[in-house]
Motif scaffolding. Structure first.
Motif, PDB file in Angstrom:
ATOM      1  N   GLY A  12       1.051  -0.998  -0.144  1.00 40.75           N
ATOM      2  CA  GLY A  12      -0.103   0.576   0.004  1.00 40.75           C
ATOM      3  C   GLY A  12       1.029   1.779  -0.112  1.00 40.75           C
ATOM      4  O   GLY A  12       0.459   1.777  -0.289  1.00 40.75           O
ATOM      5  N   GLU A  13       2.065   1.491   0.426  1.00 38.74           N
ATOM      6  CA  GLU A  13       2.640   2.593   0.546  1.00 38.74           C
ATOM      7  C   GLU A  13       3.774   2.595   0.353  1.00 38.74           C
ATOM      8  O   GLU A  13       4.328   3.647  -0.525  1.00 38.74           O
ATOM      9  CB  GLU A  13       2.382   2.546   2.056  1.00 38.74           C
ATOM     10  N   TYR A  14       4.919   1.849   0.627  1.00 37.54           N
ATOM     11  CA  TYR A  14       6.467   1.507   0.072  1.00 37.54           C
ATOM     12  C   TYR A  14       6.352   1.254  -1.328  1.00 37.54           C
ATOM     13  O   TYR A  14       6.956   2.080  -2.218  1.00 37.54           O
ATOM     14  CB  TYR A  14       7.340   0.354   0.880  1.00 37.54           C
ATOM     15  N   LEU A  15       5.968   0.635  -1.807  1.00 40.33           N
ATOM     16  CA  LEU A  15       5.385   0.151  -3.166  1.00 40.33           C
ATOM     17  C   LEU A  15       5.712   1.359  -4.137  1.00 40.33           C
ATOM     18  O   LEU A  15       6.154   2.007  -5.068  1.00 40.33           O
ATOM     19  CB  LEU A  15       5.353  -1.049  -4.204  1.00 40.33           C
ATOM     20  N   ARG A  16       3.855   1.648  -3.541  1.00 39.12           N
ATOM     21  CA  ARG A  16       3.454   2.871  -4.576  1.00 39.12           C
ATOM     22  C   ARG A  16       4.177   4.818  -4.621  1.00 39.12           C
ATOM     23  O   ARG A  16       4.157   4.688  -5.575  1.00 39.12           O
ATOM     24  CB  ARG A  16       2.045   3.715  -3.659  1.00 39.12           C
ATOM     25  N   SER A  17       5.195   4.175  -3.054  1.00 39.07           N
ATOM     26  CA  SER A  17       5.774   5.647  -3.149  1.00 39.07           C
ATOM     27  C   SER A  17       7.286   5.642  -4.112  1.00 39.07           C
ATOM     28  O   SER A  17       7.653   6.207  -5.085  1.00 39.07           O
ATOM     29  CB  SER A  17       6.654   5.737  -1.691  1.00 39.07           C
ATOM     30  N   LEU A  18       7.648   4.375  -4.237  1.00 42.65           N
ATOM     31  CA  LEU A  18       8.493   3.770  -4.911  1.00 42.65           C
ATOM     32  C   LEU A  18       8.582   3.725  -6.255  1.00 42.65           C
ATOM     33  O   LEU A  18       9.040   4.651  -6.990  1.00 42.65           O
ATOM     34  CB  LEU A  18       9.237   2.606  -4.439  1.00 42.65           C
ATOM     35  N   ALA A  19       6.814   3.621  -6.877  1.00 43.14           N
ATOM     36  CA  ALA A  19       7.039   3.769  -8.292  1.00 43.14           C
ATOM     37  C   ALA A  19       6.263   4.695  -8.431  1.00 43.14           C
ATOM     38  O   ALA A  19       6.619   5.111  -9.500  1.00 43.14           O
ATOM     39  CB  ALA A  19       5.150   2.506  -8.589  1.00 43.14           C
ATOM     40  N   ASP A  20       5.737   5.590  -8.069  1.00 39.29           N
ATOM     41  CA  ASP A  20       5.718   7.230  -7.837  1.00 39.29           C
ATOM     42  C   ASP A  20       6.486   7.998  -8.585  1.00 39.29           C
ATOM     43  O   ASP A  20       7.081   8.721  -9.326  1.00 39.29           O
ATOM     44  CB  ASP A  20       4.875   8.112  -6.767  1.00 39.29           C
ATOM     45  N   THR A  21       8.348   7.686  -7.478  1.00 42.31           N
ATOM     46  CA  THR A  21       8.953   7.896  -7.217  1.00 42.31           C
ATOM     47  C   THR A  21      10.213   7.575  -8.649  1.00 42.31           C
ATOM     48  O   THR A  21      10.748   8.955  -9.068  1.00 42.31           O
ATOM     49  CB  THR A  21       9.477   7.473  -6.642  1.00 42.31           C
ATOM     50  N   VAL A  22      10.233   6.796  -8.935  1.00 47.43           N
ATOM     51  CA  VAL A  22      10.097   5.714 -10.935  1.00 47.43           C
ATOM     52  C   VAL A  22       9.649   6.564 -11.992  1.00 47.43           C
ATOM     53  O   VAL A  22      10.547   6.906 -12.825  1.00 47.43           O
ATOM     54  CB  VAL A  22      10.423   4.269 -10.617  1.00 47.43           C
ATOM     55  N   LYS A  23       8.461   6.675 -11.531  1.00 51.29           N
ATOM     56  CA  LYS A  23       8.071   7.232 -12.161  1.00 51.29           C
ATOM     57  C   LYS A  23       8.252   8.490 -12.889  1.00 51.29           C
ATOM     58  O   LYS A  23       8.746   8.949 -13.600  1.00 51.29           O
ATOM     59  CB  LYS A  23       6.353   6.894 -12.273  1.00 51.29           C
ATOM     60  N   LYS A  24       8.293   9.877 -11.457  1.00 49.04           N
ATOM     61  CA  LYS A  24       9.063  10.846 -11.160  1.00 49.04           C
ATOM     62  C   LYS A  24      10.611  11.522 -12.371  1.00 49.04           C
ATOM     63  O   LYS A  24       9.999  11.669 -13.378  1.00 49.04           O
ATOM     64  CB  LYS A  24       8.608  11.662 -10.570  1.00 49.04           C
ATOM     65  N   ASP A  25      10.903   9.916 -11.967  1.00 52.78           N
ATOM     66  CA  ASP A  25      12.295  10.389 -12.376  1.00 52.78           C
ATOM     67  C   ASP A  25      12.227  10.079 -14.008  1.00 52.78           C
ATOM     68  O   ASP A  25      13.102  10.684 -14.364  1.00 52.78           O
ATOM     69  CB  ASP A  25      13.198   9.108 -11.676  1.00 52.78           C
ATOM     70  N   LEU A  26      11.615   9.273 -14.366  1.00 53.43           N
ATOM     71  CA  LEU A  26      11.714   8.362 -15.823  1.00 53.43           C
ATOM     72  C   LEU A  26      11.291   9.710 -16.996  1.00 53.43           C
ATOM     73  O   LEU A  26      11.543   9.857 -17.619  1.00 53.43           O
ATOM     74  CB  LEU A  26      10.659   7.312 -16.263  1.00 53.43           C
ATOM     75  N   SER A  27       9.828   9.873 -15.919  1.00 48.57           N
ATOM     76  CA  SER A  27       9.480  11.126 -16.873  1.00 48.57           C
ATOM     77  C   SER A  27      10.676  12.295 -16.475  1.00 48.57           C
ATOM     78  O   SER A  27      10.504  13.482 -18.118  1.00 48.57           O
ATOM     79  CB  SER A  27       8.382  12.376 -16.337  1.00 48.57           C
ATOM     80  N   ASP A  28      10.960  12.788 -15.693  1.00 47.98           N
ATOM     81  CA  ASP A  28      11.738  14.413 -15.926  1.00 47.98           C
ATOM     82  C   ASP A  28      12.799  14.198 -16.881  1.00 47.98           C
ATOM     83  O   ASP A  28      13.064  14.768 -17.720  1.00 47.98           O
ATOM     84  CB  ASP A  28      12.371  14.576 -14.497  1.00 47.98           C
ATOM     85  N   LYS A  29      13.624  12.830 -17.222  1.00 47.48           N
ATOM     86  CA  LYS A  29      14.589  12.530 -18.013  1.00 47.48           C
ATOM     87  C   LYS A  29      14.126  11.795 -19.698  1.00 47.48           C
ATOM     88  O   LYS A  29      14.619  13.212 -20.712  1.00 47.48           O
ATOM     89  CB  LYS A  29      14.933  11.297 -17.976  1.00 47.48           C
ATOM     90  N   ASP A  31      11.196  14.262 -20.535  1.00 50.31           N
ATOM     91  CA  ASP A  31      11.316  15.292 -20.567  1.00 50.31           C
ATOM     92  C   ASP A  31      12.425  16.632 -21.763  1.00 50.31           C
ATOM     93  O   ASP A  31      12.454  16.765 -22.269  1.00 50.31           O
ATOM     94  CB  ASP A  31      11.053  16.043 -19.546  1.00 50.31           C
ATOM     95  N   ILE A  32      13.570  15.755 -20.401  1.00 49.44           N
ATOM     96  CA  ILE A  32      15.215  16.253 -21.659  1.00 49.44           C
ATOM     97  C   ILE A  32      15.624  15.926 -22.425  1.00 49.44           C
ATOM     98  O   ILE A  32      15.438  16.542 -23.042  1.00 49.44           O
ATOM     99  CB  ILE A  32      16.144  15.829 -20.410  1.00 49.44           C
ATOM    100  N   MET A  33      14.502  14.462 -22.857  1.00 48.50           N
ATOM    101  CA  MET A  33      15.116  13.934 -23.592  1.00 48.50           C
ATOM    102  C   MET A  33      14.781  14.747 -25.294  1.00 48.50           C
ATOM    103  O   MET A  33      14.704  14.646 -26.401  1.00 48.50           O
ATOM    104  CB  MET A  33      14.810  11.732 -24.063  1.00 48.50           C
ATOM    105  N   ASN A  34      13.434  14.504 -25.181  1.00 50.35           N
ATOM    106  CA  ASN A  34      12.547  15.038 -25.467  1.00 50.35           C
ATOM    107  C   ASN A  34      12.433  16.760 -26.380  1.00 50.35           C
ATOM    108  O   ASN A  34      12.719  16.657 -27.175  1.00 50.35           O
ATOM    109  CB  ASN A  34      11.043  15.219 -25.143  1.00 50.35           C
ATOM    110  N   SER A  35      13.162  17.145 -25.894  1.00 44.82           N
ATOM    111  CA  SER A  35      13.575  19.376 -25.576  1.00 44.82           C
ATOM    112  C   SER A  35      14.488  18.247 -26.227  1.00 44.82           C
ATOM    113  O   SER A  35      14.944  19.445 -27.389  1.00 44.82           O
ATOM    114  CB  SER A  35      13.735  19.238 -24.565  1.00 44.82           C
ATOM    115  N   LYS A  36      15.892  17.596 -26.003  1.00 43.34           N
ATOM    116  CA  LYS A  36      16.984  17.823 -27.046  1.00 43.34           C
ATOM    117  C   LYS A  36      16.423  17.559 -28.140  1.00 43.34           C
ATOM    118  O   LYS A  36      17.224  17.565 -29.683  1.00 43.34           O
ATOM    119  CB  LYS A  36      17.735  16.598 -26.396  1.00 43.34           C
TER     120      LYS A  36
END
Length: 79
Positions: A12-29, A31-36
């Motif tokens: 309920g908590e840890y995996l959801r938090s981990l998934a959200d963190t991974v999703k945000k990190d990948l999203s940021d990367k 976005d950078i790749m799309n910009s380039k």
């Protein structure tokens, strides 16, 4: 040994938090790749336009030289 409540907390908590963190990190990367990529594609388009204009200049110059050679009865330098 993990208890059922521990497993439920992890799910309920840890995996959801981990998934959200991974999703945000990948999203940021991504976005950078799309910009380039956008920048790179823009440069490619600009080069293609320049090349097209340059190609047209060659055709115009060839035509002009051919007309001049014909008008002045000169032997062509190239075929």
């Amino acid at each position: 040994m993990l208890t059922k409540s521990d497993i439920d907390w992890l799910k309920g908590e840890y995996l959801r938090s981990l998934a959200d963190t991974v999703k945000k990190d990948l999203s940021d990367k991504i976005d950078i790749m799309n910009s380039k990529l956008d920048t790179f594609i823009g440069e490619i388009k600009a080069r293609r336009e320049e090349q097209s204009l340059h190609e047209n200049q060659h055709e115009e110059l060839d035509s002009r030289v051919s007309r001049t050679e014909k008008t002045l009865n000169l032997q062509p330098l190239s075929n």
